[in-house]
Scaffold this motif. Structure first.
Motif, PDB file in Angstrom:
ATOM      1  N   GLY A 115      -2.216  -1.932   1.535  1.00 39.39           N
ATOM      2  CA  GLY A 115      -2.106  -2.002   0.091  1.00 39.39           C
ATOM      3  C   GLY A 115      -1.177  -3.109  -0.359  1.00 39.39           C
ATOM      4  N   LYS A 116      -0.547  -2.893  -1.493  1.00 40.50           N
ATOM      5  CA  LYS A 116       0.274  -3.944  -2.088  1.00 40.50           C
ATOM      6  C   LYS A 116       1.587  -3.354  -2.574  1.00 40.50           C
ATOM      7  CE  LYS A 116      -0.999  -5.397  -6.138  1.00 40.50           C
ATOM      8  NZ  LYS A 116      -1.816  -5.944  -7.232  1.00 40.50           N
ATOM      9  N   LYS A 117       2.496  -4.243  -2.877  1.00 40.97           N
ATOM     10  CA  LYS A 117       3.771  -3.830  -3.438  1.00 40.97           C
ATOM     11  C   LYS A 117       3.604  -3.597  -4.944  1.00 40.97           C
ATOM     12  CE  LYS A 117       6.639  -4.468   0.161  1.00 40.97           C
ATOM     13  NZ  LYS A 117       7.584  -3.464   0.695  1.00 40.97           N
ATOM     14  N   VAL A 118       4.155  -2.488  -5.418  1.00 40.19           N
ATOM     15  CA  VAL A 118       4.161  -2.221  -6.860  1.00 40.19           C
ATOM     16  C   VAL A 118       5.553  -1.764  -7.260  1.00 40.19           C
ATOM     17  CG1 VAL A 118       1.721  -1.557  -6.886  1.00 40.19           C
ATOM     18  CG2 VAL A 118       3.475   0.206  -6.632  1.00 40.19           C
ATOM     19  N   MET A 119       5.838  -1.853  -8.530  1.00 39.81           N
ATOM     20  CA  MET A 119       7.110  -1.353  -9.030  1.00 39.81           C
ATOM     21  C   MET A 119       7.039   0.160  -9.205  1.00 39.81           C
ATOM     22  SD  MET A 119       9.345  -3.613  -9.072  1.00 39.81           S
ATOM     23  CE  MET A 119      10.563  -2.512  -9.841  1.00 39.81           C
TER      24      MET A 119
END
Length: 221
Positions: A115-119
């Motif tokens: 996946g990805k980095k999110v806040m």
């Protein structure tokens, strides 16, 4: 007009929210609502259609879901709705998030996701005043978050939790009920999804990642 990607999930959401009315309740004027896990916005739409003066902050970290959430809310011109492209968590930080534009997007603590980095934002920090309705549907992160806001539950009037768990995590479910009782909540629960048609066989659709999926309705006298 309502925008969506997955017809099956959309119809499930329509039935659950608008036919079964799982969020039906009596909210006070200018109710303060936190919607944690807003997906494409059906819960926001339901609340605003029934309680037009409600003040809602809705959180959805999945990029595609957030895009649909923004379109669905913008198309209706609602006022006093704040949309935040953030995950709800136990800290304000950047986290790994597995997103697939569905109801199953979730925080990935193992670090093995593609996946990805999110806040992410800490829910505890957001509960600084009375909350009339708190909805927590965050795909497996609800136990950690609920433990983290235990000291703030005196400010919450009603709460909806969609719990996702495995059999080896049943101590978590017991702990959730203890937290709710200590905070003065009455609670009622029912299956959010029939995971096992025949529970003794323990055979299920391998596409369903959880053993237990419950809707927990929490309210005070």
């Amino acid at each position: 007009r309502t925008y969506f990607y997955n017809p099956q999930e959309f119809l499930h959401g329509i039935k659950e929210i608008f036919v079964d009315e799982i969020y039906k309740q009596t909210l006070p004027p200018n109710a303060r609502v936190l919607d944690c896990g807003a997906n494409i916005g059906l819960s926001v739409i339901y609340i605003k259609e029934h309680y037009p003066d409600a003040r809602i902050t809705a959180f959805e970290p999945d990029e595609k879901n957030f895009d649909l959430l923004s379109k669905n809310i913008s198309a209706r011109g609602y006022k006093n709705v704040e949309l935040r492209k953030e995950a709800i968590w136990v800290a304000t930080t950047e986290i790994e998030f597995s997103e697939d534009a569905s109801m199953s997007s979730h925080i990935e603590e193992s670090g093995t996701t593609n996946g990805k980095k999110v806040m992410a934002t800490r829910l505890n920090d957001l509960i600084t005043d009375n909350i009339d309705f708190l909805k927590i549907d965050i795909e497996g992160a609800e136990f950690r978050v609920l433990c983290d806001i235990e000291d703030k539950l005196n400010l919450v009037r009603t709460m909806f939790i969609e719990y996702h768990g495995l059999y080896n995590q049943q101590d978590e479910l017991n702990r959730i009920f203890q937290i709710l009782a200590k905070a003065g909540f009455n609670f009622y629960f029912r299956e959010a999804q029939g995971v096992y048609e025949h529970p003794f066989t323990r055979k299920k659709d391998p596409a369903i990642p959880y053993d237990i999926q419950l809707n927990i309705f929490c309210f005070k006298d």
